[in-house]
Design a protein around this motif. Sequence first.
Motif, mmCIF file in Angstrom:
data_model
loop_
_atom_site.group_PDB
_atom_site.id
_atom_site.type_symbol
_atom_site.label_atom_id
_atom_site.label_comp_id
_atom_site.label_asym_id
_atom_site.label_seq_id
_atom_site.Cartn_x
_atom_site.Cartn_y
_atom_site.Cartn_z
ATOM 1 N N GLY A 133 -16.097 -2.610 -4.853
ATOM 2 C CA GLY A 133 -15.706 -3.992 -3.793
ATOM 3 C C GLY A 133 -16.008 -3.403 -2.592
ATOM 4 O O GLY A 133 -16.255 -2.088 -2.097
ATOM 5 N N ALA A 134 -16.950 -4.078 -1.833
ATOM 6 C CA ALA A 134 -16.515 -3.882 -0.567
ATOM 7 C C ALA A 134 -16.326 -5.494 0.180
ATOM 8 O O ALA A 134 -16.566 -6.060 -0.747
ATOM 9 C CB ALA A 134 -17.834 -3.971 -0.311
ATOM 10 N N ASP A 135 -15.788 -5.859 1.099
ATOM 11 C CA ASP A 135 -15.621 -6.604 1.839
ATOM 12 C C ASP A 135 -16.485 -6.725 3.052
ATOM 13 O O ASP A 135 -16.550 -6.510 3.935
ATOM 14 C CB ASP A 135 -14.543 -5.931 2.889
ATOM 15 N N SER A 136 -17.400 -8.121 2.744
ATOM 16 C CA SER A 136 -18.558 -8.052 3.789
ATOM 17 C C SER A 136 -18.241 -8.617 4.365
ATOM 18 O O SER A 136 -17.617 -9.686 4.011
ATOM 19 C CB SER A 136 -19.933 -8.255 2.143
ATOM 20 N N GLY A 137 -19.963 -9.113 5.250
ATOM 21 C CA GLY A 137 -19.658 -10.474 6.183
ATOM 22 C C GLY A 137 -20.205 -11.563 5.339
ATOM 23 O O GLY A 137 -19.387 -12.527 5.888
ATOM 24 N N LEU A 138 -20.150 -11.697 3.929
ATOM 25 C CA LEU A 138 -20.542 -12.782 3.668
ATOM 26 C C LEU A 138 -18.638 -13.070 2.767
ATOM 27 O O LEU A 138 -19.175 -14.439 1.948
ATOM 28 C CB LEU A 138 -21.156 -12.377 2.810
ATOM 29 N N GLY A 139 -18.264 -12.304 2.591
ATOM 30 C CA GLY A 139 -16.626 -12.422 1.806
ATOM 31 C C GLY A 139 -16.969 -11.070 1.552
ATOM 32 O O GLY A 139 -17.230 -10.053 0.812
ATOM 33 N N ARG A 183 -16.928 -4.271 6.062
ATOM 34 C CA ARG A 183 -14.931 -3.645 6.480
ATOM 35 C C ARG A 183 -15.250 -2.126 5.813
ATOM 36 O O ARG A 183 -14.818 -1.461 6.259
ATOM 37 C CB ARG A 183 -14.147 -4.505 6.178
ATOM 38 N N ALA A 184 -14.572 -2.326 4.679
ATOM 39 C CA ALA A 184 -14.346 -1.038 4.337
ATOM 40 C C ALA A 184 -15.001 -1.233 1.739
ATOM 41 O O ALA A 184 -15.469 -2.481 2.013
ATOM 42 C CB ALA A 184 -12.995 -0.862 3.355
ATOM 43 N N PHE A 185 -14.675 -0.198 1.942
ATOM 44 C CA PHE A 185 -15.499 -0.184 0.456
ATOM 45 C C PHE A 185 -14.572 0.495 -0.069
ATOM 46 O O PHE A 185 -13.452 0.820 0.286
ATOM 47 C CB PHE A 185 -16.947 1.065 0.490
ATOM 48 N N PHE A 186 -14.129 -0.772 -1.962
ATOM 49 C CA PHE A 186 -12.724 -0.147 -2.621
ATOM 50 C C PHE A 186 -13.541 0.359 -3.979
ATOM 51 O O PHE A 186 -14.570 0.008 -4.332
ATOM 52 C CB PHE A 186 -12.053 -0.764 -2.522
ATOM 53 N N VAL A 187 -12.824 1.313 -4.587
ATOM 54 C CA VAL A 187 -12.825 1.051 -6.377
ATOM 55 C C VAL A 187 -11.455 0.844 -6.668
ATOM 56 O O VAL A 187 -10.445 0.692 -6.418
ATOM 57 C CB VAL A 187 -13.354 2.572 -6.584
ATOM 58 N N GLY A 188 -11.440 0.001 -8.308
ATOM 59 C CA GLY A 188 -10.159 -0.406 -8.912
ATOM 60 C C GLY A 188 -9.821 -0.756 -9.714
ATOM 61 O O GLY A 188 -11.490 -0.462 -10.495
ATOM 62 N N ALA A 189 -9.021 -1.142 -10.247
ATOM 63 C CA ALA A 189 -8.965 -2.235 -11.780
ATOM 64 C C ALA A 189 -7.777 -2.944 -11.908
ATOM 65 O O ALA A 189 -7.052 -2.858 -10.979
ATOM 66 C CB ALA A 189 -8.615 -1.073 -12.332
ATOM 67 N N SER A 190 -8.304 -3.805 -12.722
ATOM 68 C CA SER A 190 -7.292 -5.050 -13.094
ATOM 69 C C SER A 190 -7.152 -5.333 -14.202
ATOM 70 O O SER A 190 -7.362 -4.449 -15.092
ATOM 71 C CB SER A 190 -7.838 -6.222 -12.291
ATOM 72 N N ALA A 191 -5.411 -5.920 -14.891
ATOM 73 C CA ALA A 191 -4.860 -6.160 -16.144
ATOM 74 C C ALA A 191 -4.226 -7.330 -15.993
ATOM 75 O O ALA A 191 -3.548 -7.808 -14.837
ATOM 76 C CB ALA A 191 -4.256 -5.024 -16.626
ATOM 77 N N LEU A 196 -12.170 3.442 0.051
ATOM 78 C CA LEU A 196 -12.975 4.861 0.322
ATOM 79 C C LEU A 196 -12.737 5.430 1.386
ATOM 80 O O LEU A 196 -12.944 4.786 2.424
ATOM 81 C CB LEU A 196 -14.047 4.302 -0.428
ATOM 82 N N PRO A 197 -12.793 6.753 2.054
ATOM 83 C CA PRO A 197 -13.089 7.540 3.339
ATOM 84 C C PRO A 197 -14.579 6.694 3.087
ATOM 85 O O PRO A 197 -15.256 8.083 3.789
ATOM 86 C CB PRO A 197 -12.910 8.784 2.756
ATOM 87 N N TYR A 198 -15.037 5.981 3.487
ATOM 88 C CA TYR A 198 -16.706 6.191 4.320
ATOM 89 C C TYR A 198 -16.026 4.644 5.454
ATOM 90 O O TYR A 198 -15.302 3.981 5.121
ATOM 91 C CB TYR A 198 -17.812 5.624 3.389
ATOM 92 N N ALA A 199 -17.594 4.655 6.545
ATOM 93 C CA ALA A 199 -16.940 3.872 7.417
ATOM 94 C C ALA A 199 -18.736 2.984 7.746
ATOM 95 O O ALA A 199 -19.772 3.301 8.366
ATOM 96 C CB ALA A 199 -16.571 4.598 8.950
ATOM 97 N N PRO A 200 -18.420 2.124 7.227
ATOM 98 C CA PRO A 200 -20.373 1.555 6.190
ATOM 99 C C PRO A 200 -19.953 0.644 7.572
ATOM 100 O O PRO A 200 -19.155 -0.016 8.580
ATOM 101 C CB PRO A 200 -19.670 0.853 4.976
ATOM 102 N N THR A 201 -21.400 0.456 7.995
ATOM 103 C CA THR A 201 -21.324 -0.574 8.871
ATOM 104 C C THR A 201 -21.351 -2.109 8.114
ATOM 105 O O THR A 201 -21.847 -3.005 8.682
ATOM 106 C CB THR A 201 -23.175 -0.101 9.351
ATOM 107 N N ILE A 202 -22.058 -2.499 6.911
ATOM 108 C CA ILE A 202 -22.171 -3.609 6.468
ATOM 109 C C ILE A 202 -21.081 -4.132 5.977
ATOM 110 O O ILE A 202 -21.154 -5.402 4.861
ATOM 111 C CB ILE A 202 -23.399 -3.157 5.656
ATOM 112 N N SER A 244 1.126 -1.337 -0.400
ATOM 113 C CA SER A 244 -0.055 -0.467 -0.284
ATOM 114 C C SER A 244 0.787 1.060 0.195
ATOM 115 O O SER A 244 1.921 1.676 0.741
ATOM 116 C CB SER A 244 -0.883 0.191 1.595
ATOM 117 N N PHE A 245 0.310 2.579 -0.501
ATOM 118 C CA PHE A 245 0.495 3.127 -0.771
ATOM 119 C C PHE A 245 -0.381 4.550 -0.081
ATOM 120 O O PHE A 245 -0.882 4.511 -0.939
ATOM 121 C CB PHE A 245 1.284 3.707 -1.411
ATOM 122 N N GLY A 246 -0.264 4.411 1.111
ATOM 123 C CA GLY A 246 -1.598 5.802 1.747
ATOM 124 C C GLY A 246 -2.609 5.267 1.303
ATOM 125 O O GLY A 246 -2.713 3.809 2.263
ATOM 126 N N ALA A 247 -3.860 5.570 0.714
ATOM 127 C CA ALA A 247 -5.369 4.037 0.866
ATOM 128 C C ALA A 247 -5.299 3.847 -0.822
ATOM 129 O O ALA A 247 -5.784 2.717 -0.454
ATOM 130 C CB ALA A 247 -6.262 5.211 0.913
#
Length: 226
Positions: free
Chosen positions: A197-203, A163-171, A155-161, A97-100
Amino acid sequence: AGIDLGQPWGRFGELRFGLAALRVRARPTLVAASLASDLTPIVDTEVGLRLAAVIDQLNFASFPTRGYRVVSELAFGENRSAGRFQRLEASVLGAKSFGAHTVSLYGLVQGASTREASRFGRFDLGGFQQLSGYRDGELTGNYVLFGRVAWYLKLPYAPTIARAFFVGASAEIGNAWATREDFREGSLRTGMSVFFGADSGLGPLYLALTHAPRGRSRVVLFLGRP
């Protein structure tokens, strides 16, 4: 079906040895016109031993921000249609990681050596972040080479459902081949994705747009680790 004996390496990883049995049944759905009369299901069985080792130093199982994970497995035994076989699978995942922002690298090598040509490929590629833009399992073979680089931003949010929200890309780049002789640099295929993406309780949960130059573009809702 299988049974293993395992030994943990403290907080470092694990080593296991076991017996596995597999039965596969596949029915052809698209064949050459000359073979259209032969749609007999393919049934195959195998029994073998396997030795697996895992080194896991990721800080999170999903959307890790640092660490690495190495998984390797060696299997050997008897296949009903192909005779004796040996298989080797190895994968490496690293994240930094580099910051966020996080960059992750993933590599996969798989090989299946048999006395005779197998009636169908042992491994497959396709699906979200496994050559995005191709259908799940669209590319099959006895040898697989695959690599992926991904970037995601927490993302700088604190979701209750989650661990965190993410945006990203892959090649991604790779392919599957029936034999080692079929491998050529020009035969490698590519895929890519952009996702929320979201790291939820279901995965891990992804909503993504995927594309492959030799495949297709599609919108994907995916639950689980790619």
